[in-house]
Scaffold this motif. Structure first.
Motif, PDB file in Angstrom:
ATOM      1  N   TRP A 122       2.407 111.789 -35.939  1.00 29.59           N
ATOM      2  CA  TRP A 122       1.835 111.983 -34.609  1.00 29.59           C
ATOM      3  C   TRP A 122       2.844 111.793 -33.485  1.00 29.59           C
ATOM      4  CZ3 TRP A 122      -2.291 114.199 -32.586  1.00 29.59           C
ATOM      5  CH2 TRP A 122      -2.635 113.918 -31.257  1.00 29.59           C
ATOM      6  N   GLY A 123       3.639 110.714 -33.554  1.00 31.73           N
ATOM      7  CA  GLY A 123       4.536 110.453 -32.431  1.00 31.73           C
ATOM      8  C   GLY A 123       5.363 109.206 -32.614  1.00 31.73           C
ATOM      9  N   THR A 124       6.030 108.822 -31.533  1.00 28.43           N
ATOM     10  CA  THR A 124       6.944 107.679 -31.593  1.00 28.43           C
ATOM     11  C   THR A 124       6.211 106.360 -31.819  1.00 28.43           C
ATOM     12  OG1 THR A 124       6.863 107.516 -29.173  1.00 28.43           O
ATOM     13  CG2 THR A 124       8.673 108.796 -30.137  1.00 28.43           C
ATOM     14  N   ARG A 125       4.948 106.270 -31.376  1.00 34.78           N
ATOM     15  CA  ARG A 125       4.247 104.988 -31.506  1.00 34.78           C
ATOM     16  C   ARG A 125       4.137 104.549 -32.954  1.00 34.78           C
ATOM     17  NH1 ARG A 125      -1.958 106.827 -29.963  1.00 34.78           N
ATOM     18  NH2 ARG A 125      -2.468 107.894 -31.934  1.00 34.78           N
ATOM     19  N   SER A 126       4.100 105.519 -33.887  1.00 32.85           N
ATOM     20  CA  SER A 126       4.032 105.219 -35.321  1.00 32.85           C
ATOM     21  C   SER A 126       5.246 105.778 -36.061  1.00 32.85           C
ATOM     22  CB  SER A 126       2.735 105.771 -35.925  1.00 32.85           C
ATOM     23  OG  SER A 126       2.555 107.139 -35.598  1.00 32.85           O
ATOM     24  N   PHE A 128       3.990  98.000 -33.722  1.00 31.42           N
ATOM     25  CA  PHE A 128       3.784  98.789 -34.936  1.00 31.42           C
ATOM     26  C   PHE A 128       4.366  98.034 -36.121  1.00 31.42           C
ATOM     27  CE2 PHE A 128       5.374 101.889 -38.056  1.00 31.42           C
ATOM     28  CZ  PHE A 128       4.201 102.549 -38.356  1.00 31.42           C
ATOM     29  N   ASP A 129       3.523  97.788 -37.141  1.00 31.73           N
ATOM     30  CA  ASP A 129       3.959  97.033 -38.312  1.00 31.73           C
ATOM     31  C   ASP A 129       3.065  97.417 -39.491  1.00 31.73           C
ATOM     32  OD1 ASP A 129       4.735  95.224 -40.246  1.00 31.73           O
ATOM     33  OD2 ASP A 129       4.797  93.503 -38.892  1.00 31.73           O
ATOM     34  N   LEU A 130       3.455  98.469 -40.200  1.00 32.63           N
ATOM     35  CA  LEU A 130       2.647  98.942 -41.312  1.00 32.63           C
ATOM     36  C   LEU A 130       2.699  97.987 -42.492  1.00 32.63           C
ATOM     37  CD1 LEU A 130       0.840 101.431 -41.586  1.00 32.63           C
ATOM     38  CD2 LEU A 130       2.640 102.490 -42.947  1.00 32.63           C
ATOM     39  N   ASP A 131       3.783  97.229 -42.635  1.00 32.43           N
ATOM     40  CA  ASP A 131       3.860  96.221 -43.691  1.00 32.43           C
ATOM     41  C   ASP A 131       2.737  95.201 -43.520  1.00 32.43           C
ATOM     42  OD1 ASP A 131       6.128  97.429 -44.697  1.00 32.43           O
ATOM     43  OD2 ASP A 131       7.514  96.095 -43.644  1.00 32.43           O
ATOM     44  N   ARG A 132       2.524  94.787 -42.300  1.00 31.91           N
ATOM     45  CA  ARG A 132       1.492  93.789 -42.002  1.00 31.91           C
ATOM     46  C   ARG A 132       0.104  94.346 -42.342  1.00 31.91           C
ATOM     47  NH1 ARG A 132       1.514  91.692 -35.895  1.00 31.91           N
ATOM     48  NH2 ARG A 132       1.532  93.947 -35.570  1.00 31.91           N
ATOM     49  N   GLY A 147      -1.415 101.781 -36.700  1.00 33.60           N
ATOM     50  CA  GLY A 147      -0.396 100.926 -37.306  1.00 33.60           C
ATOM     51  C   GLY A 147       0.007  99.731 -36.480  1.00 33.60           C
ATOM     52  N   ALA A 148      -0.549  99.573 -35.290  1.00 36.57           N
ATOM     53  CA  ALA A 148      -0.159  98.474 -34.396  1.00 36.57           C
ATOM     54  C   ALA A 148      -1.166  97.340 -34.457  1.00 36.57           C
ATOM     55  CB  ALA A 148      -0.031  98.970 -32.965  1.00 36.57           C
ATOM     56  N   GLY A 149      -0.659  96.123 -34.301  1.00 34.40           N
ATOM     57  CA  GLY A 149      -1.511  94.953 -34.312  1.00 34.40           C
ATOM     58  C   GLY A 149      -2.089  94.637 -32.949  1.00 34.40           C
ATOM     59  N   MET A 150      -2.751  93.506 -32.849  1.00 33.29           N
ATOM     60  CA  MET A 150      -3.295  93.055 -31.574  1.00 33.29           C
ATOM     61  C   MET A 150      -2.188  92.865 -30.548  1.00 33.29           C
ATOM     62  SD  MET A 150      -6.379  92.398 -30.434  1.00 33.29           S
ATOM     63  CE  MET A 150      -6.782  92.090 -28.701  1.00 33.29           C
ATOM     64  N   ARG A 185       5.579 108.738 -38.736  1.00 34.01           N
ATOM     65  CA  ARG A 185       5.333 108.572 -40.163  1.00 34.01           C
ATOM     66  C   ARG A 185       3.930 109.028 -40.547  1.00 34.01           C
ATOM     67  NH1 ARG A 185       7.639 102.478 -40.529  1.00 34.01           N
ATOM     68  NH2 ARG A 185       6.508 102.429 -42.515  1.00 34.01           N
ATOM     69  N   ASP A 186       3.740 109.279 -41.830  1.00 36.53           N
ATOM     70  CA  ASP A 186       2.444 109.658 -42.395  1.00 36.53           C
ATOM     71  C   ASP A 186       1.769 108.370 -42.874  1.00 36.53           C
ATOM     72  OD1 ASP A 186       0.302 110.481 -43.951  1.00 36.53           O
ATOM     73  OD2 ASP A 186       1.371 112.174 -44.836  1.00 36.53           O
ATOM     74  N   LEU A 187       0.952 107.778 -41.997  1.00 35.76           N
ATOM     75  CA  LEU A 187       0.368 106.479 -42.314  1.00 35.76           C
ATOM     76  C   LEU A 187      -0.626 106.565 -43.469  1.00 35.76           C
ATOM     77  CD1 LEU A 187      -0.194 104.936 -38.759  1.00 35.76           C
ATOM     78  CD2 LEU A 187       1.901 105.161 -40.118  1.00 35.76           C
TER      79      LEU A 187
END
Length: 285
Positions: free
Chosen positions: A79-83, A53-57, A46-49, A86-88
């Motif tokens: 999984w954890g705090t990085r996401s 973390f930005d699932l909208d993007r 869910g993270a960009g370059m 959430r259930d991506l």
């Protein structure tokens, strides 16, 4: 003009479509093919370059591809705090109005009693009905074990889709990232074995599509056995890292006798640390 046609023209105008040329109608027989757009994307949990973390993007980027089927890698499910726990897989499927099949590589006990299991793996999103799904084991070197040894582990996802009446087998994978190719060599052998099991002797060749992050260049010796049965769509550009990419490690590969490539592209986006690959295919009836 349809959305699909507009999307193709936008990609052409932007120079994103690769140089793959549609085969002549005689290749499969005029009127005897079904179009299918597929994509593969390592979403970096869910993270960009920018590591934000930005699932909208990411949902917006996936939507812009207008793909019928999408293979995802590095998918967090609680999984954890990085996401944000959430259930991506489920969230992206809901936002894109697609069906989903998630195949965990790791499925760990929750940190808090009663919480969902902590899972990480690959997923398939589909506009078409998922008839069946399976999570195959291939050789892996675990990142969760301090002293790992190569061993069978899940995370090679397969779904069977019904595409305008045609059964299509779609696989999604994430091969080992290490410099030593020995684990990838074993994974390629496992992949070929699993895919061969879906072909019944004496019947028409199964329509097969393999999507994934292979963590190796097309000419890597460990990938060579794959190209005996599959065609690499060759999208015409590198995919990693997303900013100023230098390597092509993300793939769409298709069975030679039953699927053809019309167009292929690497889309320019920084919504992950990889760039997505998209391909317009023709399925033989």
């Amino acid at each position: 003009m349809s959305l699909r046609r507009r999307t193709v023209e936008v990609l052409i105008a932007a120079g994103l479509l690769g140089t793959a040329v549609a085969p002549p109608a005689s290749a499969f027989g005029q009127g005897h093919t079904v179009p299918l757009r597929v994509a593969t994307y390592n979403i970096h949990a869910g993270a960009g370059m920018d590591n934000v973390f930005d699932l909208d993007r990411q949902a917006a980027e996936l939507r812009s591809l207008d793909a019928d089927v999408i293979g995802l890698q590095e998918v967090d499910v609680h999984w954890g705090t990085r996401s944000e726990w959430r259930d991506l897989a489920a969230e992206l499927a809901e936002r894109l109005h697609m069906q989903v099949s998630f195949a965990p590589i790791y499925s760990l006990d929750p940190g808090t009693p009663g919480a969902p299991r902590r899972e990480f793996g690959v997923a398939v999103l589909s506009r078409y009905r998922i008839v069946s799904a399976e999570n195959h084991e291939i050789t892996r070197l675990s990142t969760q074990d301090p002293n790992p040894v190569p061993a069978p582990a899940p995370g090679f996802g397969e779904v069977v889709l019904r595409v305008k009446g045609l059964p299509v087998h779609v696989y999604v994978t994430h091969l080992d990232y290490r410099g030593d190719p020995s684990v990838r060599t074993a994974q390629v052998a496992d992949t070929r074995r699993v895919m061969a099991e879906d072909e019944a002797p004496g019947r028409q060749k199964v329509r097969q599509i393999l999507l994934g992050d292979f963590n190796a260049a097309p000419a890597a010796p460990e990938l060579a056995p794959l190209w005996e049965e599959l065609t690499d769509i060759e999208p015409g550009g590198p995919t990693y890292p997303a900013q100023d990419p230098v390597r092509r490690i993300d793939y769409v590969a298709v069975s030679k006798d039953s699927v053809r490539v019309r167009d292929a592209a690497v889309a320019e986006t920084l919504a992950s640390d990889h760039r997505p690959v998209v391909a317009d295919l023709l399925l033989r009836r």
